[in-house]
Design a protein around this motif. Structure first.
Motif, mmCIF file in Angstrom:
data_model
loop_
_atom_site.group_PDB
_atom_site.id
_atom_site.type_symbol
_atom_site.label_atom_id
_atom_site.label_comp_id
_atom_site.label_asym_id
_atom_site.label_seq_id
_atom_site.Cartn_x
_atom_site.Cartn_y
_atom_site.Cartn_z
ATOM 1 N N ASP A 29 -16.691 5.112 16.975
ATOM 2 C CA ASP A 29 -16.205 5.824 18.157
ATOM 3 C C ASP A 29 -14.696 5.988 18.009
ATOM 4 O O ASP A 29 -13.966 5.007 17.878
ATOM 5 C CB ASP A 29 -16.534 5.017 19.421
ATOM 6 N N GLN A 30 -14.218 7.217 18.047
ATOM 7 C CA GLN A 30 -12.794 7.464 17.842
ATOM 8 C C GLN A 30 -11.941 6.839 18.937
ATOM 9 O O GLN A 30 -10.768 6.512 18.722
ATOM 10 C CB GLN A 30 -12.532 8.967 17.753
ATOM 11 N N SER A 31 -12.504 6.630 20.109
ATOM 12 C CA SER A 31 -11.747 6.013 21.201
ATOM 13 C C SER A 31 -11.426 4.546 20.926
ATOM 14 O O SER A 31 -10.618 3.950 21.638
ATOM 15 C CB SER A 31 -12.521 6.136 22.520
ATOM 16 N N TRP A 32 -12.049 3.968 19.910
ATOM 17 C CA TRP A 32 -11.752 2.582 19.571
ATOM 18 C C TRP A 32 -10.353 2.412 18.980
ATOM 19 O O TRP A 32 -9.850 1.300 18.887
ATOM 20 C CB TRP A 32 -12.785 2.041 18.580
ATOM 21 N N GLY A 33 -9.717 3.491 18.556
ATOM 22 C CA GLY A 33 -8.329 3.407 18.067
ATOM 23 C C GLY A 33 -8.207 2.758 16.711
ATOM 24 O O GLY A 33 -7.575 1.709 16.565
ATOM 25 N N CYS A 34 -8.765 3.393 15.691
ATOM 26 C CA CYS A 34 -8.779 2.820 14.338
ATOM 27 C C CYS A 34 -7.383 2.844 13.717
ATOM 28 O O CYS A 34 -6.718 3.874 13.661
ATOM 29 C CB CYS A 34 -9.765 3.606 13.471
ATOM 30 N N ASP A 35 -6.966 1.701 13.211
ATOM 31 C CA ASP A 35 -5.635 1.551 12.615
ATOM 32 C C ASP A 35 -5.751 0.795 11.298
ATOM 33 O O ASP A 35 -6.613 -0.079 11.144
ATOM 34 C CB ASP A 35 -4.725 0.768 13.567
ATOM 35 N N MET A 36 -4.886 1.150 10.337
ATOM 36 C CA MET A 36 -4.760 0.356 9.115
ATOM 37 C C MET A 36 -3.703 -0.719 9.331
ATOM 38 O O MET A 36 -2.849 -0.593 10.210
ATOM 39 C CB MET A 36 -4.381 1.243 7.930
ATOM 40 N N GLY A 79 -8.027 0.056 20.411
ATOM 41 C CA GLY A 79 -8.535 0.305 21.754
ATOM 42 C C GLY A 79 -9.392 -0.812 22.304
ATOM 43 O O GLY A 79 -9.576 -0.923 23.522
ATOM 44 N N LEU A 80 -9.926 -1.654 21.421
ATOM 45 C CA LEU A 80 -10.785 -2.762 21.856
ATOM 46 C C LEU A 80 -10.021 -4.075 22.002
ATOM 47 O O LEU A 80 -10.524 -5.012 22.631
ATOM 48 C CB LEU A 80 -11.935 -2.955 20.857
ATOM 49 N N ILE A 81 -8.826 -4.149 21.425
ATOM 50 C CA ILE A 81 -8.105 -5.426 21.402
ATOM 51 C C ILE A 81 -7.721 -5.937 22.787
ATOM 52 O O ILE A 81 -7.971 -7.113 23.107
ATOM 53 C CB ILE A 81 -6.865 -5.322 20.487
ATOM 54 N N PRO A 82 -7.127 -5.116 23.662
ATOM 55 C CA PRO A 82 -6.686 -5.677 24.952
ATOM 56 C C PRO A 82 -7.817 -6.310 25.760
ATOM 57 O O PRO A 82 -7.652 -7.396 26.330
ATOM 58 C CB PRO A 82 -6.100 -4.459 25.677
ATOM 59 N N GLY A 83 -8.961 -5.636 25.801
ATOM 60 C CA GLY A 83 -10.086 -6.180 26.558
ATOM 61 C C GLY A 83 -10.601 -7.480 25.987
ATOM 62 O O GLY A 83 -10.960 -8.402 26.731
ATOM 63 N N GLU A 84 -10.628 -7.564 24.661
ATOM 64 C CA GLU A 84 -11.093 -8.806 24.036
ATOM 65 C C GLU A 84 -10.121 -9.954 24.278
ATOM 66 O O GLU A 84 -10.532 -11.075 24.614
ATOM 67 C CB GLU A 84 -11.269 -8.595 22.528
ATOM 68 N N LEU A 85 -8.819 -9.685 24.105
ATOM 69 C CA LEU A 85 -7.843 -10.758 24.297
ATOM 70 C C LEU A 85 -7.796 -11.221 25.747
ATOM 71 O O LEU A 85 -7.510 -12.390 26.029
ATOM 72 C CB LEU A 85 -6.466 -10.296 23.843
ATOM 73 N N ALA A 86 -8.098 -10.311 26.665
ATOM 74 C CA ALA A 86 -8.092 -10.675 28.080
ATOM 75 C C ALA A 86 -9.165 -11.708 28.403
ATOM 76 O O ALA A 86 -9.045 -12.450 29.383
ATOM 77 C CB ALA A 86 -8.293 -9.431 28.942
ATOM 78 N N LYS A 87 -10.196 -11.786 27.561
ATOM 79 C CA LYS A 87 -11.252 -12.781 27.777
ATOM 80 C C LYS A 87 -10.812 -14.181 27.353
ATOM 81 O O LYS A 87 -11.471 -15.160 27.703
ATOM 82 C CB LYS A 87 -12.504 -12.384 26.993
ATOM 83 N N PHE A 141 -10.697 -15.443 24.273
ATOM 84 C CA PHE A 141 -11.337 -16.004 23.077
ATOM 85 C C PHE A 141 -10.877 -15.325 21.790
ATOM 86 O O PHE A 141 -11.323 -15.674 20.723
ATOM 87 C CB PHE A 141 -12.863 -15.914 23.203
ATOM 88 N N GLY A 142 -10.038 -14.319 21.864
ATOM 89 C CA GLY A 142 -9.503 -13.697 20.663
ATOM 90 C C GLY A 142 -10.309 -12.538 20.144
ATOM 91 O O GLY A 142 -11.223 -12.031 20.790
ATOM 92 N N PHE A 143 -9.966 -12.105 18.908
ATOM 93 C CA PHE A 143 -10.570 -10.921 18.300
ATOM 94 C C PHE A 143 -12.027 -11.171 17.877
ATOM 95 O O PHE A 143 -12.367 -12.242 17.402
ATOM 96 C CB PHE A 143 -9.801 -10.522 17.033
ATOM 97 N N PHE A 144 -12.832 -10.160 17.997
ATOM 98 C CA PHE A 144 -14.160 -10.169 17.375
ATOM 99 C C PHE A 144 -14.572 -8.727 17.068
ATOM 100 O O PHE A 144 -14.456 -8.267 15.943
ATOM 101 C CB PHE A 144 -15.201 -10.871 18.243
#
Length: 336
Positions: A131-138, A175-183, A185-188
Motif C-alpha cells: 500500500d503506497q500510503s504506508w510511506g516506503c523509505d530506504m 506511515g505505519l511507524i507513529p501508530g506502532e510506537l504509540a502502542k 511496544f516498538g516497530f513490527f
C-alpha cells in the motif's frame, strides 16, 4: 577476505569466496557450505577461507564469473537482526518530523530495535509494497556480523567479535511507524524485510578505512539514477559499531550470525545544522524522511514523496581508488 552467498534454491544459499575486485569467485563448499556454518565455528573456518581467498587472487584455484544479481544477502536469514542508532542526527530529524523530542539518554545510551531476520531480501530483489500510503523509505546503513558474543561484553572486547562488515537497506514504512510506537511496544509491521550488500568483508579488508569500529568512507545512495546521499560514515557517529554490539549484549549473549546495524548514516551540515542535498553541494541523505523533515523546517511542508512502485534505490561504497567494496544494493519498489 570477501564472502558472498549465491542463490541455489536452498534457504541458506551457497557460500563463495569473492575476489577483491568482485569479478570472480570460487565455491567454498569443500571448506564449509554456508556463511552461517562458517560463523558457527569461525576460528576454524576463517583461516581456511582466507587461504582460499589468497588462492583466488593468484589464480591457483578454479574460479567463475561473479555476478551480483545471483546473490542472496550474505546471510539470507539470521538468528538475530538488531538495528541501532549510531548517528543521532538522523534520530533528531525523524523524531522532529513526528513532533517528538530526543531524550537526553539517547546521547549516551544507544537506541536499538530488534527487526525481522527470518527473510532478508537479496541485494537486487524488488521491495514489495502492499500500500503506497504506508510511506516506503530506504535507509542506507553499515552493518556488522558477529561470532558468539558473551553477555556483558565491553565495547573494547566487542570490537573483536565483529567478523564481517556489509551494507544494509533497512526498509521502513514511515506511515505505519507513529501508530506502532504509540502502542509502546516498538516497530513490527513498519519494518518489512531488509536487504544487505552482495558481499560481506572482514574488517581487515577495509584497511585504514576501518578505524574505531567505524567505516571511514562515504556511503553512496542514488535514487532513480540521481545522487541522493554521500554521507561520511566515519563522521557524526555518536556510537561505534562495537558499542552497539556491546549494547545488544548487555543482558544476554548474541549467537554467531547476529547482524547489528548502524542506523541510517547521517551527517550534520557544515554549520552544525541540517545538511544540504547533494545537488546543492551538501552530503545529502541516506533516507527520504530526512529531506522531508528539512523541507518541513525550511518550507513548512515536505515536498519529496516516499517511494512508490517503479522507484529504484542504489546503495554502494567505494574505496579510495573508486572501486566498489561490497557490491551494490539496487532495488526497485514493486506492488505486492
Amino acid at each position: 577476505m570477501k564472502l558472498a552467498t549465491l542463490k541455489n534454491g536452498a534457504r541458506d544459499g551457497r557460500l563463495v569466496v569473492v575476489s577483491k575486485d568482485l569479478t570472480k569467485c570460487t565455491d567454498a563448499a569443500r571448506i564449509v557450505p554456508t556463511l552461517q556454518a562458517a560463523l558457527d565455528n569461525w576460528a576454524v573456518y576463517a583461516p581456511q577461507l582466507q587461504q582460499l581467498a589468497e588462492q583466488v587472487e593468484i589464480g591457483s584455484v578454479p574460479t567463475f564469473r561473479f555476478h551480483e544479481h545471483d546473490c542472496e544477502s550474505p546471510l539470507p536469514r539470521a538468528y538475530q537482526w538488531a538495528d541501532g542508532s549510531a548517528y543521532i542526527n538522523h534520530v533528531e530529524l525523524v523524531r522532529a518530523a513526528r513532533g517528538a523530542e530526543v531524550p537526553e539518554s539517547f546521547y549516551d545510551d544507544p537506541l536499538m530495535y530488534q527487526g525481522g531476520s527470518d527473510a532478508f531480501l537479496g541485494p537486487r530483489d524488488d521491495i514489495p509494497l502492499g500500500d503506497q500510503s504506508w510511506g516506503c523509505d530506504m535507509e542506507g546503513e553499515i552493518a556488522v556480523i558477529t561470532d558468539d558474543v558473551p553477555a556483558g561484553v565491553s565495547e573494547k572486547d566487542a570490537a573483536g567479535h565483529i567478523k564481517l562488515v556489509l551494507l544494509c537497506n533497512d526498509v521502513s514504512l514511515r506511515g505505519l511507524i507513529p501508530g506502532e510506537l504509540a502502542k509502546g511496544f516498538g516497530f513490527f509491521q513498519s519494518k518489512p524485510p531488509s536487504a544487505f550488500s552482495p558481499v560481506a568483508v572482514t574488517p581487515e579488508e577495509l584497511g585504514t578505512a576501518w578505524k574505531g569500529s567505524l567505516v571511514h568512507l562515504p556511503l553512496r545512495v542514488d535514487y532513480n539514477g540521481e545522487a541522493f546521499g554521500r554521507a561520511e560514515a566515519g563522521q557524526d557517529a555518536t556510537f561505534s559499531l562495537a558499542r552497539l554490539v556491546s549494547h545488544a549484549a548487555k543482558t544476554r549473549p548474541l549467537s554467531a550470525g547476529t547482524v547489528i546495524g548502524s542506523g541510517t548514516v547521517s551527517n550534520k551540515g557544515e554549520d552544525g545544522g541540517p545538511g544540504k542535498p547533494v545537488g546543492e553541494g551538501g552530503r545529502g541523505y541516506s533516507c527520504i524522511a530526512e529531506i522531508r523533515m528539512i523541507q518541513q523546517l525550511l518550507k513548512n511542508a515536505p515536498e519529496t514523496p516516499f517511494m512508490s512502485p517503479g522507484d529504484v534505490v542504489r546503495i554502494e561504497m567505494l574505496d579510495g581508488e573508486g572501486h566498489s567494496i561490497f557490491g551494490a544494493i539496487e532495488q526497485k519498489v514493486a506492488s505486492a
